[in-house]
Enzyme design. Structure first.
Site, PDB file in Angstrom:
ATOM      1  N   LEU A  60       0.820  -1.217   0.000  1.00 24.12           N
ATOM      2  CA  LEU A  60       0.000   0.000   0.000  1.00 24.12           C
ATOM      3  C   LEU A  60       0.853   1.266   0.000  1.00 24.12           C
ATOM      4  O   LEU A  60       0.469   2.277  -0.602  1.00 24.12           O
ATOM      5  CB  LEU A  60      -0.896  -0.018   1.249  1.00 24.12           C
ATOM      6  CG  LEU A  60      -1.746   1.225   1.503  1.00 24.12           C
ATOM      7  CD1 LEU A  60      -2.872   1.324   0.469  1.00 24.12           C
ATOM      8  CD2 LEU A  60      -2.330   1.217   2.912  1.00 24.12           C
ATOM      9  N   TYR A  61       1.991   1.237   0.708  1.00 23.72           N
ATOM     10  CA  TYR A  61       2.757   2.470   0.927  1.00 23.72           C
ATOM     11  C   TYR A  61       3.317   2.991  -0.388  1.00 23.72           C
ATOM     12  O   TYR A  61       4.121   2.326  -1.055  1.00 23.72           O
ATOM     13  CB  TYR A  61       3.892   2.222   1.931  1.00 23.72           C
ATOM     14  CG  TYR A  61       3.459   1.627   3.250  1.00 23.72           C
ATOM     15  CD1 TYR A  61       2.141   1.730   3.709  1.00 23.72           C
ATOM     16  CD2 TYR A  61       4.366   0.959   4.063  1.00 23.72           C
ATOM     17  CE1 TYR A  61       1.746   1.179   4.925  1.00 23.72           C
ATOM     18  CE2 TYR A  61       3.989   0.411   5.285  1.00 23.72           C
ATOM     19  CZ  TYR A  61       2.676   0.514   5.700  1.00 23.72           C
ATOM     20  OH  TYR A  61       2.313  -0.035   6.898  1.00 23.72           O
ATOM     21  N   ALA A  62       2.884   4.198  -0.723  1.00 21.60           N
ATOM     22  CA  ALA A  62       3.250   4.809  -2.009  1.00 21.60           C
ATOM     23  C   ALA A  62       2.967   3.826  -3.151  1.00 21.60           C
ATOM     24  O   ALA A  62       3.680   3.793  -4.155  1.00 21.60           O
ATOM     25  CB  ALA A  62       4.700   5.279  -2.017  1.00 21.60           C
ATOM     26  N   LYS A  86       2.952  -6.364   3.510  1.00 17.01           N
ATOM     27  CA  LYS A  86       1.522  -6.610   3.729  1.00 17.01           C
ATOM     28  C   LYS A  86       0.763  -6.499   2.410  1.00 17.01           C
ATOM     29  O   LYS A  86       1.195  -5.796   1.496  1.00 17.01           O
ATOM     30  CB  LYS A  86       0.935  -5.567   4.703  1.00 17.01           C
ATOM     31  CG  LYS A  86       1.813  -5.266   5.906  1.00 17.01           C
ATOM     32  CD  LYS A  86       1.165  -4.273   6.856  1.00 17.01           C
ATOM     33  CE  LYS A  86       2.161  -3.794   7.891  1.00 17.01           C
ATOM     34  NZ  LYS A  86       3.096  -2.778   7.380  1.00 17.01           N
TER      35      LYS A  86
END
Lengths: 222, 149
Positions: A60-62, A86
């Site tokens: 998900l991050y960036a 994740k």
């Protein structure tokens, strides 16, 4: 830095971990940071130097860019790093690119390994509870990934207490590897994890890892 | 190890000052949900007092309190620059006093939602070991409040 076995597993981890939400700061994460590769490399080096062996990321991050930046920052230090990632939140409009399903987890892990430039990760979290898929499917696919050598352990994040217990019980009752850790939100401003999640994790042998201990910047007060 | 309090903080959210641009909160990040803004501001006041006493920063006090809470195995730190990284990790050297810890813990005490108030009151002895510390806190809070009706 103190080290402890993570939940009911043989994985030895430092009390502090380095999170990578600010790595890159692109694709919708501009509000979180604007970080170049050199700074990310410095952070990994400094954390390792201070005894931190745990590095946490997510697809998900960036939207994958944080994994790319973390992957480049690994350089020749892979053996010294415990890396977690994740999956679960949707990154595309494809109805199969979401959740704790076999199709999403199998395709997500391959994309994550490619972005990180590593053959395996140490810990793979389901990023949020998926009540639309049979728990058995999630447990099975995570155990398959362990057998394939793509992940060493798996965990969950942001589950309710009953969902955590249901997942754990279904795994152990079927002689499969249960989640060894849960990543949860817990700050002095927001202590609801004490109601169920923290004691449940302890009782089940699931390590309690705290995300955003400063409340997503809320408690970064002068 | 970097000495406590060296890191420059940038957030500065207090009752009298909004989050600044260039910080996650000041940039309009939607999370987290703050349930009780008054409690949050009171907590910030207390954290600032404790930090000043130790020549530390508020984030360092939060991290020192959190890592020693029962059943916490790991704390994931993040930083948007080198200064925040140094500041966060240096918190590992900060040792709060028992009084500091209980002030923060008491101010932010959780309300025992059902079935926890009932279990704390009536079946504490049969609780699982990992939850007794929380049930103790619920009993302490309930005993501190007037129940005269």
């Amino acid at each position: 830095m103190d080290y402890n076995l993570f939940g009911n597993s043989g994985l030895n981890i430092s009390k502090y971990a380095l999170g990578t939400i600010p790595f890159s700061g692109t694709k919708g994460f501009e509000k979180v940071s604007d970080m170049d590769q050199e700074t990310a490399n410095y952070m990994v080096d400094y954390a390792l130097d201070q005894g931190i062996n745990q590095f946490d990321t997510a697809n998900l991050y960036a939207k994958g860019d944080a994994e790319i930046v973390l992957g480049k920052a690994i350089r020749n230090k892979r053996h010294d790093m415990v890396i977690s990632s994740k999956t679960g939140f949707p990154l595309t409009d494809n109805p199969n690119d979401v959740g704790a399903t076999r199709i999403n987890i199998e395709s997500s892990i391959d994309a994550t390994l490619e972005r990180l430039g590593t053959d395996y990760i140490d810990l793979y979290y389901v990023h949020c509870w998926d009540g639309q898929v049979p728990v058995n499917e999630t447990v099975q696919v995570m155990n398959d990934l362990i057998k394939k050598g793509k992940i060493r352990y798996w965990g969950v994040s942001n589950y309710s207490g009953w969902a955590l217990a249901k997942t754990h019980t279904l795994a152990v009752e079927n002689n499969m590897m249960p989640p060894i850790a849960q990543q949860i939100y817990y700050t002095p401003e927001s202590r609801e994890a004490e109601y169920e999640l923290l004691p449940a994790g302890k009782e089940l042998g699931i390590a309690n890892s705290i995300w955003s201990p400063l409340g997503e910047g809320l408690l970064r007060v002068k | 190890m970097v000495p406590l309090g060296r890191g420059a903080t940038t957030g500065k959210i207090t009752r009298n000052k909004k989050a600044e641009p260039g910080t996650r909160q000041g940039n309009g990040w939607p999370e987290p949900y703050i349930k009780n803004l008054d409690l949050f501001y009171n907590l910030v006041d207390l954290l600032q007092d404790v930090a000043a006493k130790h020549k530390a920063t508020v984030p360092q006090v939060v991290l020192a309190w959190l890592r020693d809470r029962p059943n916490v195995d790991s704390v994931v730190l993040a930083a948007r620059n080198k200064e925040q990284l140094h500041e966060n990790i240096a918190s590992y050297n900060l040792k709060l006093t028992d009084e500091d810890i209980s002030q923060i813990t008491d101010l932010t005490a959780l309300e025992p939602i059902y079935p926890l108030w009932h279990r704390a009151m009536n079946s504490y002895d049969r609780a699982s070991n990992a939850e007794k510390v929380y049930l103790d806190a619920y009993n302490k809070l309930m005993n501190s409040k007037s129940q005269d009706i």
